[in-house]
Design a protein around this motif. Structure first.
Motif, short mmCIF file in Angstrom:
data_model
loop_
_atom_site.label_atom_id
_atom_site.label_comp_id
_atom_site.label_asym_id
_atom_site.label_seq_id
_atom_site.Cartn_x
_atom_site.Cartn_y
_atom_site.Cartn_z
N VAL A 1 0.86 -1.17 0.00
CA VAL A 1 0.00 0.00 0.00
C VAL A 1 0.91 1.23 0.00
N LEU A 2 0.69 2.09 -0.98
CA LEU A 2 1.49 3.29 -1.15
C LEU A 2 0.58 4.50 -1.24
N ALA A 3 1.19 5.68 -1.18
CA ALA A 3 0.46 6.93 -1.40
C ALA A 3 1.22 7.73 -2.44
N ASP A 4 0.48 8.38 -3.34
CA ASP A 4 1.12 9.25 -4.33
C ASP A 4 1.56 10.54 -3.63
N PRO A 5 2.20 11.47 -4.35
CA PRO A 5 2.70 12.68 -3.69
C PRO A 5 1.65 13.52 -2.97
N GLU A 6 0.37 13.36 -3.30
CA GLU A 6 -0.68 14.11 -2.59
C GLU A 6 -1.40 13.26 -1.56
N GLY A 7 -0.93 12.04 -1.33
CA GLY A 7 -1.51 11.20 -0.29
C GLY A 7 -2.60 10.26 -0.74
N ASN A 8 -2.89 10.20 -2.05
CA ASN A 8 -3.90 9.27 -2.54
C ASN A 8 -3.34 7.86 -2.48
N GLU A 9 -4.04 6.96 -1.79
CA GLU A 9 -3.56 5.60 -1.64
C GLU A 9 -3.74 4.80 -2.92
N PHE A 10 -2.76 3.94 -3.18
CA PHE A 10 -2.86 2.97 -4.28
C PHE A 10 -2.06 1.74 -3.88
N CYS A 11 -2.31 0.63 -4.55
CA CYS A 11 -1.65 -0.61 -4.20
C CYS A 11 -0.82 -1.12 -5.37
N LEU A 12 0.36 -1.62 -5.06
CA LEU A 12 1.21 -2.33 -6.02
C LEU A 12 0.99 -3.80 -5.78
N LEU A 13 0.35 -4.47 -6.74
CA LEU A 13 0.04 -5.89 -6.61
C LEU A 13 1.24 -6.73 -7.04
N LYS A 14 1.20 -8.02 -6.70
CA LYS A 14 2.35 -8.89 -6.93
C LYS A 14 2.46 -9.39 -8.36
N ALA A 15 1.35 -9.74 -8.98
CA ALA A 15 1.40 -10.36 -10.32
C ALA A 15 1.96 -9.40 -11.35
N ARG A 16 2.76 -9.93 -12.26
CA ARG A 16 3.25 -9.12 -13.38
C ARG A 16 2.28 -9.31 -14.54
N LEU A 17 1.86 -8.20 -15.14
CA LEU A 17 0.95 -8.24 -16.27
C LEU A 17 1.71 -8.02 -17.56
N ASN A 18 1.19 -8.56 -18.64
CA ASN A 18 1.76 -8.26 -19.95
C ASN A 18 1.38 -6.84 -20.33
N PRO A 19 2.33 -6.08 -20.90
CA PRO A 19 1.94 -4.74 -21.37
C PRO A 19 0.91 -4.89 -22.50
N LEU A 20 0.06 -3.89 -22.64
CA LEU A 20 -0.96 -3.93 -23.70
C LEU A 20 -0.35 -3.82 -25.06
#
Length: 125
Positions: free
Chosen positions: A106-125
């Protein structure tokens, strides 16, 4: 017939700074600028498989905790390497009561908005 998410709107104090951060995180580009708003998205533009993000300037933060957050997955490296990259871009760890056993960060961007970095690696589109 069903709907599809085309845009996410995020209120923020500094749309320019947040656009730089999220463009680096997601490999997005600035698609449009209007007074107080910046739209970022994939290089192919609006309407593709990924939604765009509109960063809308707000003088005051929204009251209360946001009920929506963004989850991201690395596409070209493992989770640990992506975590280091995100922290170097200005993300910071956020404590929302996790146990330490989760497979995500669980991370926060520079303004404090939370976001999550998940474990699975996805293929780029």
């Amino acid at each position: 017939m069903a709907c599809r998410i085309s845009e996410l709107v995020l209120g923020c104090r500094d749309p320019e700074a947040l656009a730089r951060f999220w463009c680096e995180v997601l490999d997005f580009v600035v698609l449009d600028r209007e007074e107080g708003c910046i739209e970022i998205g994939p290089r192919e533009g609006f309407g593709g498989p990924q939604p765009t993000i509109i960063l809308s300037q707000r003088d005051e933060p929204e009251s209360g905790k946001s009920r929506l957050h963004i989850d991201v997955n690395a596409t070209d490296r493992d989770q640990d390497a992506e975590l280091e990259r995100l922290l170097a871009l200005g993300a910071r760890p956020a404590d929302i009561g996790q146990t330490g056993e989760e497979q995500w960060h669980v991370l926060a961007d520079p303004e404090g908005n939370e976001f999550c970095l998940l474990k699975a690696r996805l293929n780029p589109l």
